[in-house]
Design a protein around this motif. Structure first.
Motif, PDB file in Angstrom:
ATOM      1  N   SER A 135      -1.554 -36.960  42.777  1.00  0.00           N
ATOM      2  CA  SER A 135      -1.296 -35.902  41.757  1.00  0.00           C
ATOM      3  C   SER A 135      -1.622 -34.519  42.234  1.00  0.00           C
ATOM      4  O   SER A 135      -1.260 -33.554  41.802  1.00  0.00           O
ATOM      5  N   PHE A 136      -1.533 -34.342  43.869  1.00  0.00           N
ATOM      6  CA  PHE A 136      -1.599 -33.117  44.451  1.00  0.00           C
ATOM      7  C   PHE A 136      -0.347 -33.057  45.149  1.00  0.00           C
ATOM      8  O   PHE A 136       0.116 -31.856  45.191  1.00  0.00           O
ATOM      9  N   LEU A 137       0.432 -33.947  45.464  1.00  0.00           N
ATOM     10  CA  LEU A 137       1.583 -33.840  46.203  1.00  0.00           C
ATOM     11  C   LEU A 137       2.742 -33.611  45.494  1.00  0.00           C
ATOM     12  O   LEU A 137       3.583 -32.778  45.877  1.00  0.00           O
ATOM     13  N   VAL A 138       2.804 -34.163  44.153  1.00  0.00           N
ATOM     14  CA  VAL A 138       3.825 -33.958  43.193  1.00  0.00           C
ATOM     15  C   VAL A 138       3.995 -32.264  42.780  1.00  0.00           C
ATOM     16  O   VAL A 138       5.075 -31.698  43.039  1.00  0.00           O
ATOM     17  N   PRO A 139       2.645 -31.771  42.392  1.00  0.00           N
ATOM     18  CA  PRO A 139       2.873 -30.232  42.170  1.00  0.00           C
ATOM     19  C   PRO A 139       3.386 -29.451  43.368  1.00  0.00           C
ATOM     20  O   PRO A 139       3.921 -28.446  43.175  1.00  0.00           O
ATOM     21  N   LEU A 140       2.616 -29.789  44.479  1.00  0.00           N
ATOM     22  CA  LEU A 140       2.888 -29.221  45.668  1.00  0.00           C
ATOM     23  C   LEU A 140       4.585 -29.127  46.103  1.00  0.00           C
ATOM     24  O   LEU A 140       5.095 -28.176  46.568  1.00  0.00           O
ATOM     25  N   ALA A 141       4.988 -30.348  46.100  1.00  0.00           N
ATOM     26  CA  ALA A 141       6.309 -30.540  46.375  1.00  0.00           C
ATOM     27  C   ALA A 141       7.332 -29.820  45.396  1.00  0.00           C
ATOM     28  O   ALA A 141       8.254 -28.858  45.823  1.00  0.00           O
ATOM     29  N   LEU A 142       6.934 -29.777  44.154  1.00  0.00           N
ATOM     30  CA  LEU A 142       7.741 -28.937  43.087  1.00  0.00           C
ATOM     31  C   LEU A 142       7.619 -27.581  43.490  1.00  0.00           C
ATOM     32  O   LEU A 142       8.600 -26.723  43.562  1.00  0.00           O
ATOM     33  N   LEU A 143       6.477 -26.954  43.661  1.00  0.00           N
ATOM     34  CA  LEU A 143       6.245 -25.621  43.931  1.00  0.00           C
ATOM     35  C   LEU A 143       7.096 -25.291  45.204  1.00  0.00           C
ATOM     36  O   LEU A 143       7.515 -24.101  45.266  1.00  0.00           O
ATOM     37  N   ALA A 144       6.963 -26.041  46.135  1.00  0.00           N
ATOM     38  CA  ALA A 144       7.823 -25.781  47.481  1.00  0.00           C
ATOM     39  C   ALA A 144       9.442 -25.613  47.286  1.00  0.00           C
ATOM     40  O   ALA A 144      10.068 -24.812  47.687  1.00  0.00           O
ATOM     41  N   VAL A 145       9.867 -26.398  46.123  1.00  0.00           N
ATOM     42  CA  VAL A 145      11.242 -26.401  45.778  1.00  0.00           C
ATOM     43  C   VAL A 145      11.614 -25.157  45.303  1.00  0.00           C
ATOM     44  O   VAL A 145      12.699 -24.523  45.276  1.00  0.00           O
ATOM     45  N   LEU A 146      10.797 -25.094  44.327  1.00  0.00           N
ATOM     46  CA  LEU A 146      10.754 -23.686  43.365  1.00  0.00           C
ATOM     47  C   LEU A 146      10.748 -22.296  44.350  1.00  0.00           C
ATOM     48  O   LEU A 146      11.461 -21.320  43.752  1.00  0.00           O
ATOM     49  N   VAL A 147       9.828 -22.338  45.348  1.00  0.00           N
ATOM     50  CA  VAL A 147       9.742 -21.088  46.253  1.00  0.00           C
ATOM     51  C   VAL A 147      11.164 -20.825  46.759  1.00  0.00           C
ATOM     52  O   VAL A 147      11.397 -19.750  46.965  1.00  0.00           O
ATOM     53  N   VAL A 148      11.873 -21.719  47.105  1.00  0.00           N
ATOM     54  CA  VAL A 148      12.954 -21.490  48.001  1.00  0.00           C
ATOM     55  C   VAL A 148      14.374 -21.127  47.109  1.00  0.00           C
ATOM     56  O   VAL A 148      15.476 -21.185  47.808  1.00  0.00           O
ATOM     57  N   VAL A 149      14.193 -21.434  46.004  1.00  0.00           N
ATOM     58  CA  VAL A 149      15.200 -21.133  45.026  1.00  0.00           C
ATOM     59  C   VAL A 149      16.233 -19.808  45.284  1.00  0.00           C
ATOM     60  O   VAL A 149      17.133 -19.868  45.350  1.00  0.00           O
ATOM     61  N   PRO A 150      15.429 -18.517  45.325  1.00  0.00           N
ATOM     62  CA  PRO A 150      16.327 -17.618  45.738  1.00  0.00           C
ATOM     63  C   PRO A 150      17.030 -17.414  46.889  1.00  0.00           C
ATOM     64  O   PRO A 150      17.818 -16.590  47.295  1.00  0.00           O
ATOM     65  N   PHE A 151      16.778 -18.509  47.737  1.00  0.00           N
ATOM     66  CA  PHE A 151      17.644 -18.589  49.080  1.00  0.00           C
ATOM     67  C   PHE A 151      18.780 -19.623  49.068  1.00  0.00           C
ATOM     68  O   PHE A 151      19.640 -19.836  49.865  1.00  0.00           O
ATOM     69  N   LEU A 152      18.972 -20.048  47.915  1.00  0.00           N
ATOM     70  CA  LEU A 152      20.122 -21.230  47.465  1.00  0.00           C
ATOM     71  C   LEU A 152      21.208 -20.551  46.810  1.00  0.00           C
ATOM     72  O   LEU A 152      21.110 -19.724  45.928  1.00  0.00           O
ATOM     73  N   SER A 153      22.293 -20.752  47.176  1.00  0.00           N
ATOM     74  CA  SER A 153      23.549 -20.305  46.480  1.00  0.00           C
ATOM     75  C   SER A 153      24.420 -21.259  45.697  1.00  0.00           C
ATOM     76  O   SER A 153      25.589 -21.298  45.512  1.00  0.00           O
ATOM     77  N   VAL A 154      23.516 -22.529  45.267  1.00  0.00           N
ATOM     78  CA  VAL A 154      24.301 -23.458  44.491  1.00  0.00           C
ATOM     79  C   VAL A 154      24.513 -22.822  43.313  1.00  0.00           C
ATOM     80  O   VAL A 154      23.848 -22.252  42.505  1.00  0.00           O
ATOM     81  N   ASP A 155      25.677 -23.377  42.797  1.00  0.00           N
ATOM     82  CA  ASP A 155      26.063 -23.197  41.483  1.00  0.00           C
ATOM     83  C   ASP A 155      26.022 -24.593  40.446  1.00  0.00           C
ATOM     84  O   ASP A 155      26.524 -25.494  40.833  1.00  0.00           O
ATOM     85  N   LEU A 156      25.549 -24.394  39.329  1.00  0.00           N
ATOM     86  CA  LEU A 156      25.309 -25.266  38.394  1.00  0.00           C
ATOM     87  C   LEU A 156      25.981 -24.969  37.094  1.00  0.00           C
ATOM     88  O   LEU A 156      25.453 -24.359  36.069  1.00  0.00           O
ATOM     89  N   PRO A 157      27.239 -25.013  37.105  1.00  0.00           N
ATOM     90  CA  PRO A 157      27.891 -24.643  35.761  1.00  0.00           C
ATOM     91  C   PRO A 157      27.655 -25.290  34.243  1.00  0.00           C
ATOM     92  O   PRO A 157      26.919 -26.520  34.506  1.00  0.00           O
ATOM     93  N   ARG A 158      27.433 -24.759  33.424  1.00  0.00           N
ATOM     94  CA  ARG A 158      27.165 -24.810  31.981  1.00  0.00           C
ATOM     95  C   ARG A 158      25.573 -25.065  32.126  1.00  0.00           C
ATOM     96  O   ARG A 158      25.037 -24.669  30.791  1.00  0.00           O
ATOM     97  N   ILE A 159      24.869 -25.215  33.008  1.00  0.00           N
ATOM     98  CA  ILE A 159      23.488 -25.179  32.917  1.00  0.00           C
ATOM     99  C   ILE A 159      22.802 -23.915  33.264  1.00  0.00           C
ATOM    100  O   ILE A 159      21.933 -23.407  32.623  1.00  0.00           O
ATOM    101  N   LEU A 160      23.412 -23.199  34.299  1.00  0.00           N
ATOM    102  CA  LEU A 160      22.906 -21.988  34.703  1.00  0.00           C
ATOM    103  C   LEU A 160      24.098 -20.700  34.531  1.00  0.00           C
ATOM    104  O   LEU A 160      25.129 -21.204  34.639  1.00  0.00           O
ATOM    105  N   PRO A 161      23.760 -19.530  34.183  1.00  0.00           N
ATOM    106  CA  PRO A 161      24.729 -18.549  34.260  1.00  0.00           C
ATOM    107  C   PRO A 161      25.696 -18.036  35.562  1.00  0.00           C
ATOM    108  O   PRO A 161      26.408 -17.535  35.623  1.00  0.00           O
ATOM    109  N   GLY A 162      25.046 -18.644  36.639  1.00  0.00           N
ATOM    110  CA  GLY A 162      25.554 -18.145  37.958  1.00  0.00           C
ATOM    111  C   GLY A 162      24.799 -18.994  39.075  1.00  0.00           C
ATOM    112  O   GLY A 162      23.804 -19.718  38.848  1.00  0.00           O
ATOM    113  N   PRO A 163      25.239 -18.744  40.364  1.00  0.00           N
ATOM    114  CA  PRO A 163      24.494 -19.340  41.355  1.00  0.00           C
ATOM    115  C   PRO A 163      22.925 -19.104  41.212  1.00  0.00           C
ATOM    116  O   PRO A 163      22.457 -18.034  40.626  1.00  0.00           O
TER     117      PRO A 163
END
Length: 348
Positions: A5-33
């Motif tokens: 119950s602690f690890l899942v939120p922390l892992a999700l938070l860690a993933v969301l923190v690094v999002v601005p450093f990713l140049s991944v493009d998800l077409p149709r889902i997001l408007p850009g990288p």
């Protein structure tokens, strides 16, 4: 299970923190990288409404209070600091201090009145207060609210790292911090002795009275806490979007209700999932509906696909019918179906 119950939120938070450093493009889902300003702003809004939906779930999902006026407290977070910074030329700390005081006193007073009744009467009283707030904004007293047009926020008192398109990533991290703070506060409150009484009130308020407890003060605590958290979500909207009178309408509260039901009322991550994905779908469907390839389809497909609210409504109905526990209940339902299938296969 407790460690998980602690690890899942922390892992999700860690993933969301690094999002601005990713140049991944998800077409149709997001408007850009992922690292583009437009995408980061959209994701920031999704995180804001994940937090605001959870604040509403404290009322609705955990205490059983159906409020139609939650938008009023979200609007306080938009208008109070905006007026203080722009019209009165206050400093940012002073404006935030004023918001903190108002975000406690207003729901304390209005909640004390509203909670004198229950059920649909409570919903109507909260709606009346919210509509009164909408009327105040529309009438633009002393030119403070800007009426139908709103007004432009004075960015001079804000730190430089929060101003400009180039700093959208900082606003994203701030929105992430808001969502994380709401989650922590909500989980601590719900897990406390007061939170247990909230759920008892939701399940059977009369039984709470029978064992010698007064539900009223506990419901008022829930009301004030939920409203206080929603007001800070309004501040995030102000920084991301600006001053817009749409935040004072009852439609916003109904949208929050849909978010909570879509994600799963009273579930651990339900309201946040509903708030995040509803906001993402709302903005992306509006963008996709105007695409040329949609307009070239036959009318039988073009008309419904050109109406985002129709598609969101259809999705909501499908979730209510086929996944009544909301998106948060999907893993458990999948496991249940898998176990049933294996049991049938094992039966000779």
């Amino acid at each position: 299970m407790r460690l998980r119950s602690f690890l899942v939120p922390l892992a999700l938070l860690a993933v969301l923190v690094v999002v601005p450093f990713l140049s991944v493009d998800l077409p149709r889902i997001l408007p850009g990288p992922l690292d583009s300003p437009g995408t980061l702003q959209l994701l920031a809004l999704c995180l804001v409404f994940a937090g605001v939906a959870l604040s509403y779930d404290i009322l609705f999902g955990f205490t059983g209070l159906l409020s139609f006026g939650h938008a009023l407290y979200f609007a306080l977070g938009v208008y109070i600091p905006a007026i203080a910074l722009t019209k009165w030329e206050w400093s940012l700390p002073a404006a935030l201090g004023l918001l903190a005081v108002v975000a406690i006193l207003v729901p304390l007073v209005l909640g004390a009145v509203s909670l004198r009744v229950s059920g649909i009467a409570f919903a109507m009283v909260t709606l009346a207060f919210a509509q009164a707030g909408n009327v105040v904004v529309q009438t633009n007293p002393r030119g403070l609210t800007g009426g139908d047009e709103g007004f432009s926020l004075n960015f001079d008192p804000l730190p430089d790292f929060l101003v400009g398109v180039v700093n959208t990533k900082n606003l994203y991290w701030l929105a992430l911090g808001y969502a994380a703070a709401v989650f922590v506060v909500a989980r601590l409150a719900i897990g406390s002795s007061t939170g247990h009484i909230w759920r008892a009130i939701r399940d059977n308020e009369r039984r709470v009275e029978v064992i010698g407890l007064r539900p009223y003060p506990y419901k008022l605590i829930s009301f004030v806490l939920a409203s206080f958290l929603a007001a800070w979500g309004g501040l995030m909207w102000l920084l991301l979007i600006g001053v817009t009178p749409e935040v004072t309408t009852a439609t916003l509260t109904l949208t929050l209700l849909v978010m909570v039901v879509l994600g799963g009322a009273g579930a651990r991550f339900g309201a946040m999932l509903g708030g995040f994905f509803y906001t993402l779908l709302d903005y992306r469907l509006r963008s996709l509906s105007g695409e040329e390839r949609i307009q070239d389809l036959p009318d039988v497909l073009r008309i419904p696909l050109s109406e985002p609210l129709f598609l969101l409504g259809a999705l909501f109905i499908a979730v209510v019918f086929f996944v009544p526990g909301g998106l948060a209940s999907l893993p458990a339902r999948v496991r249940q179906l898998t176990q049933r299938r294996r049991a049938r296969e094992a039966t000779p």
